[in-house]
Design a protein around this motif. Structure first.
Motif, mmCIF file in Angstrom:
data_model
loop_
_atom_site.group_PDB
_atom_site.id
_atom_site.type_symbol
_atom_site.label_atom_id
_atom_site.label_comp_id
_atom_site.label_asym_id
_atom_site.label_seq_id
_atom_site.Cartn_x
_atom_site.Cartn_y
_atom_site.Cartn_z
ATOM 1 N N HIS A 1 33.810 16.759 49.350
ATOM 2 C CA HIS A 1 35.160 17.050 48.874
ATOM 3 C C HIS A 1 35.688 15.842 48.102
ATOM 4 O O HIS A 1 35.194 14.734 48.257
ATOM 5 N N GLY B 1 42.743 26.590 51.341
ATOM 6 C CA GLY B 1 42.539 27.664 50.379
ATOM 7 C C GLY B 1 41.080 28.070 50.359
ATOM 8 O O GLY B 1 40.324 27.796 51.295
ATOM 9 N N ARG B 2 40.646 28.694 49.271
ATOM 10 C CA ARG B 2 39.254 29.130 49.153
ATOM 11 C C ARG B 2 38.308 27.932 49.151
ATOM 12 O O ARG B 2 37.342 27.888 49.893
ATOM 13 N N SER B 3 38.601 26.955 48.302
ATOM 14 C CA SER B 3 37.767 25.754 48.223
ATOM 15 C C SER B 3 38.591 24.481 48.305
ATOM 16 O O SER B 3 38.056 23.383 48.198
ATOM 17 N N SER B 4 39.882 24.618 48.503
ATOM 18 C CA SER B 4 40.778 23.457 48.536
ATOM 19 C C SER B 4 41.455 23.354 49.893
ATOM 20 O O SER B 4 41.397 24.264 50.711
ATOM 21 N N PRO C 1 33.374 27.222 48.064
ATOM 22 C CA PRO C 1 34.264 27.667 49.139
ATOM 23 C C PRO C 1 33.936 27.011 50.469
ATOM 24 O O PRO C 1 32.790 26.662 50.746
ATOM 25 N N TRP C 2 34.987 26.835 51.269
ATOM 26 C CA TRP C 2 34.780 26.396 52.647
ATOM 27 C C TRP C 2 34.009 27.499 53.368
ATOM 28 O O TRP C 2 34.237 28.677 53.131
ATOM 29 N N THR C 3 33.118 27.126 54.248
ATOM 30 C CA THR C 3 32.378 28.135 55.011
ATOM 31 C C THR C 3 33.257 28.640 56.156
ATOM 32 O O THR C 3 34.199 27.962 56.574
ATOM 33 N N PRO C 4 32.944 29.834 56.678
ATOM 34 C CA PRO C 4 33.691 30.305 57.848
ATOM 35 C C PRO C 4 33.632 29.313 59.013
ATOM 36 O O PRO C 4 34.625 29.104 59.715
ATOM 37 N N ARG D 1 36.114 26.440 58.365
ATOM 38 C CA ARG D 1 37.478 26.902 58.627
ATOM 39 C C ARG D 1 37.742 26.973 60.128
ATOM 40 O O ARG D 1 38.791 26.549 60.611
ATOM 41 N N SER E 1 46.231 28.453 56.422
ATOM 42 C CA SER E 1 46.054 29.250 55.220
ATOM 43 C C SER E 1 47.081 28.818 54.200
ATOM 44 O O SER E 1 48.022 28.097 54.500
ATOM 45 N N ARG E 2 46.883 29.247 52.995
ATOM 46 C CA ARG E 2 47.821 28.926 51.904
ATOM 47 C C ARG E 2 48.975 29.884 51.940
ATOM 48 O O ARG E 2 48.942 30.983 52.222
#
Length: 155
Positions: A71, A100-103, A136-139, A142, A154-155
Motif C-alpha cells: 500500500h 474502500g475497494r482498494s483504498s 482490491p483488499w481481499t476478504p 477486510r 466501509s466508505r
C-alpha cells in the motif's frame, strides 16, 4: 484546517485507537529551533502504519507481506498542535476509519507518552497496489482489519 475530534473530546478520540507505536525523535529529526522538523511527521505516520499492519498480521488469502508493503499513501493531511523535542518519549497512534475497494482512510495521533498531550494529528488515504495499479483488499484483509478495529469499516 484538519480537525479529527471536537474540542473537549480529545481523550475519547485517543481511547478509540487500538494501536500505538513508541517513537523517540533522533537528533537528525530536529530543526534549528530544537523541535521535531515538519518533514519528519510523515515518517512517523508511516512507521505507525507499517507496525499497525504488522500487528494485525497477514490474511490467508493475501499475497505475502501485503499488509506491510502493498500500500502507499496517496493523500496526507496533518496538523501540528504542539512541538515535540529530541529524545522525548512519544506514541504514534494509528487506526483505520474506512475501507474502500482498494483504498483505506487512516487516522494518526502523536502524543507525549507521559501526559497523553496530543502533539500532531493526521488523516491519510492509502491505496493497495501491486506497484502499477490499485488492487482490491481481499476478504481476509477486510476481516482482519474489522476484527482488529472492533467495528465494520466501509466508505
Amino acid at each position: 484546517m484538519l480537525e479529527l475530534f471536537d474540542s473537549g473530546s480529545e481523550a475519547a478520540w485517543l481511547r478509540s485507537f487500538r494501536f500505538a507505536q513508541e517513537v523517540r525523535p533522533r537528533f537528525c529529526e530536529i530543526d534549528g529551533l530544537g523541535h521535531v522538523s515538519n518533514v519528519i511527521y510523515p515518517v512517523y505516520w508511516e512507521l505507525g502504519r507499517l507496525r499497525y499492519f504488522g500487528a494485525i498480521g497477514e490474511a490467508d488469502d493475501a499475497p505475502r507481506r501485503a499488509f506491510a508493503f502493498n500500500h502507499m499513501a496517496v493523500e496526507i493531511a496533518f496538523r501540528m498542535l504542539r512541538p515535540s523535542f529530541y529524545e522525548e518519549e512519544l506514541l504514534v497512534h494509528t487506526r483505520t476509519v474506512a475501507v474502500g475497494r482498494s483504498s483505506a482512510t487512516m487516522e494518526h495521533a502523536l502524543t507525549a507518552t507521559e501526559s497523553d498531550e496530543i502533539r500532531a494529528i493526521a488523516r491519510i488515504a492509502i491505496v493497495a497496489s501491486d506497484g502499477e495499479r490499485a488492487i482490491p483488499w481481499t476478504p481476509g484483509q477486510r476481516t482482519r482489519l474489522e476484527a482488529f478495529e472492533g467495528r465494520t469499516l466501509s466508505r
